[in-house]
Design a protein around this motif. Structure first.
Motif, PDB file in Angstrom:
ATOM      1  N   HIS A   1     -11.765   1.683  -1.674  1.00 36.77           N
ATOM      2  CA  HIS A   1     -12.408   1.708  -0.369  1.00 36.77           C
ATOM      3  C   HIS A   1     -11.407   2.111   0.707  1.00 36.77           C
ATOM      4  O   HIS A   1     -11.773   2.272   1.865  1.00 36.77           O
ATOM      5  N   ASN A   2     -10.156   2.265   0.332  1.00 35.73           N
ATOM      6  CA  ASN A   2      -9.092   2.612   1.273  1.00 35.73           C
ATOM      7  C   ASN A   2      -9.045   4.136   1.436  1.00 35.73           C
ATOM      8  O   ASN A   2      -8.377   4.839   0.693  1.00 35.73           O
ATOM      9  N   ARG A   3      -9.785   4.631   2.404  1.00 37.70           N
ATOM     10  CA  ARG A   3      -9.908   6.081   2.604  1.00 37.70           C
ATOM     11  C   ARG A   3      -8.572   6.727   2.977  1.00 37.70           C
ATOM     12  O   ARG A   3      -8.298   7.859   2.592  1.00 37.70           O
ATOM     13  N   ASP A   4      -7.717   6.012   3.708  1.00 39.40           N
ATOM     14  CA  ASP A   4      -6.399   6.550   4.059  1.00 39.40           C
ATOM     15  C   ASP A   4      -5.578   6.826   2.803  1.00 39.40           C
ATOM     16  O   ASP A   4      -4.913   7.856   2.697  1.00 39.40           O
ATOM     17  N   LEU A   5      -5.614   5.907   1.847  1.00 39.14           N
ATOM     18  CA  LEU A   5      -4.900   6.112   0.582  1.00 39.14           C
ATOM     19  C   LEU A   5      -5.457   7.327  -0.142  1.00 39.14           C
ATOM     20  O   LEU A   5      -4.708   8.208  -0.559  1.00 39.14           O
ATOM     21  N   VAL A   6      -6.765   7.374  -0.275  1.00 33.16           N
ATOM     22  CA  VAL A   6      -7.416   8.477  -0.989  1.00 33.16           C
ATOM     23  C   VAL A   6      -7.070   9.813  -0.331  1.00 33.16           C
ATOM     24  O   VAL A   6      -6.678  10.762  -1.005  1.00 33.16           O
ATOM     25  N   ASP A   7      -7.179   9.880   0.985  1.00 38.99           N
ATOM     26  CA  ASP A   7      -6.886  11.133   1.691  1.00 38.99           C
ATOM     27  C   ASP A   7      -5.426  11.544   1.558  1.00 38.99           C
ATOM     28  O   ASP A   7      -5.109  12.730   1.579  1.00 38.99           O
ATOM     29  N   SER A   8      -4.512  10.577   1.407  1.00 39.67           N
ATOM     30  CA  SER A   8      -3.096  10.917   1.344  1.00 39.67           C
ATOM     31  C   SER A   8      -2.627  11.358  -0.042  1.00 39.67           C
ATOM     32  O   SER A   8      -1.608  12.029  -0.158  1.00 39.67           O
ATOM     33  N   VAL A   9      -3.360  10.999  -1.106  1.00 34.35           N
ATOM     34  CA  VAL A   9      -2.878  11.347  -2.449  1.00 34.35           C
ATOM     35  C   VAL A   9      -3.843  12.193  -3.281  1.00 34.35           C
ATOM     36  O   VAL A   9      -3.445  12.770  -4.281  1.00 34.35           O
ATOM     37  N   ALA A  10      -5.091  12.264  -2.874  1.00 35.49           N
ATOM     38  CA  ALA A  10      -6.094  12.932  -3.717  1.00 35.49           C
ATOM     39  C   ALA A  10      -6.153  14.435  -3.490  1.00 35.49           C
ATOM     40  O   ALA A  10      -6.018  14.916  -2.369  1.00 35.49           O
TER      41      ALA A  10
ATOM     42  N   ILE B   1       0.841  -1.204   0.000  1.00 35.88           N
ATOM     43  CA  ILE B   1       0.000   0.000   0.000  1.00 35.88           C
ATOM     44  C   ILE B   1       0.873   1.249   0.000  1.00 35.88           C
ATOM     45  O   ILE B   1       0.598   2.209  -0.730  1.00 35.88           O
ATOM     46  N   ALA B   2       1.945   1.233   0.772  1.00 39.75           N
ATOM     47  CA  ALA B   2       2.871   2.372   0.798  1.00 39.75           C
ATOM     48  C   ALA B   2       3.508   2.579  -0.573  1.00 39.75           C
ATOM     49  O   ALA B   2       3.681   3.715  -1.019  1.00 39.75           O
ATOM     50  N   MET B   3       3.817   1.499  -1.273  1.00 40.48           N
ATOM     51  CA  MET B   3       4.394   1.597  -2.613  1.00 40.48           C
ATOM     52  C   MET B   3       3.406   2.248  -3.579  1.00 40.48           C
ATOM     53  O   MET B   3       3.776   3.123  -4.352  1.00 40.48           O
ATOM     54  N   ILE B   4       2.131   1.841  -3.503  1.00 40.00           N
ATOM     55  CA  ILE B   4       1.102   2.447  -4.361  1.00 40.00           C
ATOM     56  C   ILE B   4       0.965   3.930  -4.041  1.00 40.00           C
ATOM     57  O   ILE B   4       0.912   4.774  -4.940  1.00 40.00           O
ATOM     58  N   ARG B   5       0.916   4.268  -2.755  1.00 44.93           N
ATOM     59  CA  ARG B   5       0.788   5.668  -2.339  1.00 44.93           C
ATOM     60  C   ARG B   5       1.969   6.499  -2.855  1.00 44.93           C
ATOM     61  O   ARG B   5       1.782   7.572  -3.429  1.00 44.93           O
ATOM     62  N   ASP B   6       3.179   5.995  -2.685  1.00 39.48           N
ATOM     63  CA  ASP B   6       4.370   6.713  -3.152  1.00 39.48           C
ATOM     64  C   ASP B   6       4.367   6.864  -4.666  1.00 39.48           C
ATOM     65  O   ASP B   6       4.737   7.917  -5.195  1.00 39.48           O
ATOM     66  N   PHE B   7       3.929   5.824  -5.361  1.00 34.35           N
ATOM     67  CA  PHE B   7       3.849   5.876  -6.816  1.00 34.35           C
ATOM     68  C   PHE B   7       2.872   6.961  -7.270  1.00 34.35           C
ATOM     69  O   PHE B   7       3.189   7.774  -8.133  1.00 34.35           O
ATOM     70  N   LEU B   8       1.685   6.974  -6.672  1.00 31.81           N
ATOM     71  CA  LEU B   8       0.689   7.988  -7.040  1.00 31.81           C
ATOM     72  C   LEU B   8       1.174   9.390  -6.711  1.00 31.81           C
ATOM     73  O   LEU B   8       0.978  10.328  -7.485  1.00 31.81           O
ATOM     74  N   TYR B   9       1.808   9.533  -5.564  1.00 30.93           N
ATOM     75  CA  TYR B   9       2.322  10.848  -5.173  1.00 30.93           C
ATOM     76  C   TYR B   9       3.402  11.320  -6.142  1.00 30.93           C
ATOM     77  O   TYR B   9       3.457  12.491  -6.508  1.00 30.93           O
ATOM     78  N   SER B  10       4.248  10.402  -6.615  1.00 25.79           N
ATOM     79  CA  SER B  10       5.324  10.771  -7.534  1.00 25.79           C
ATOM     80  C   SER B  10       4.788  11.229  -8.890  1.00 25.79           C
ATOM     81  O   SER B  10       5.448  11.985  -9.595  1.00 25.79           O
TER      82      SER B  10
END
Length: 90
Positions: free
Chosen positions: A68-77, A47-56
């Motif tokens: 459905h992963n609200r933490d992911l959405v909130d961290s990159v959207a 999940i951290a890899m996906i988040r870092d990828f989207l952020y990059s």
């Protein structure tokens, strides 16, 4: 000496397949990336890899993420459209 292993696609776990797919997508420098539940079946490191990828990609690409992963959405959207009980909320 390095040993390279060749495995059939069915033998590669889901996290490795997702990393390969995202790496392939990044090679083409997309302007739009559509991801449907990208964190399903992943552990915290995946999940951290996906988040870092989207952020990059955030200043180079528009990513539409269904999750459905609200933490992911909130961290990159930057913008979130939510569907709840057949209603869209922006």
């Amino acid at each position: 000496m390095r040993t390279h292993m060749v495995r059939k696609a069915g033998m590669i776990d889901i996290a490795e397949r997702k990393r390969i797919a995202l790496s392939c997508a990044a090679l083409f420098e997309p302007t739009l990336l559509l991801l449907d539940e990208p964190t399903n079946h992943l552990d915290a490191m995946g999940i951290a890899m996906i988040r870092d990828f989207l952020y990059s990609l955030s200043d180079k690409c528009c990513a539409v993420v269904v999750s459905h992963n609200r933490d992911l959405v909130d961290s990159v959207a930057t913008d979130v459209v939510e569907i709840c009980q057949k209603k869209l909320t922006y």
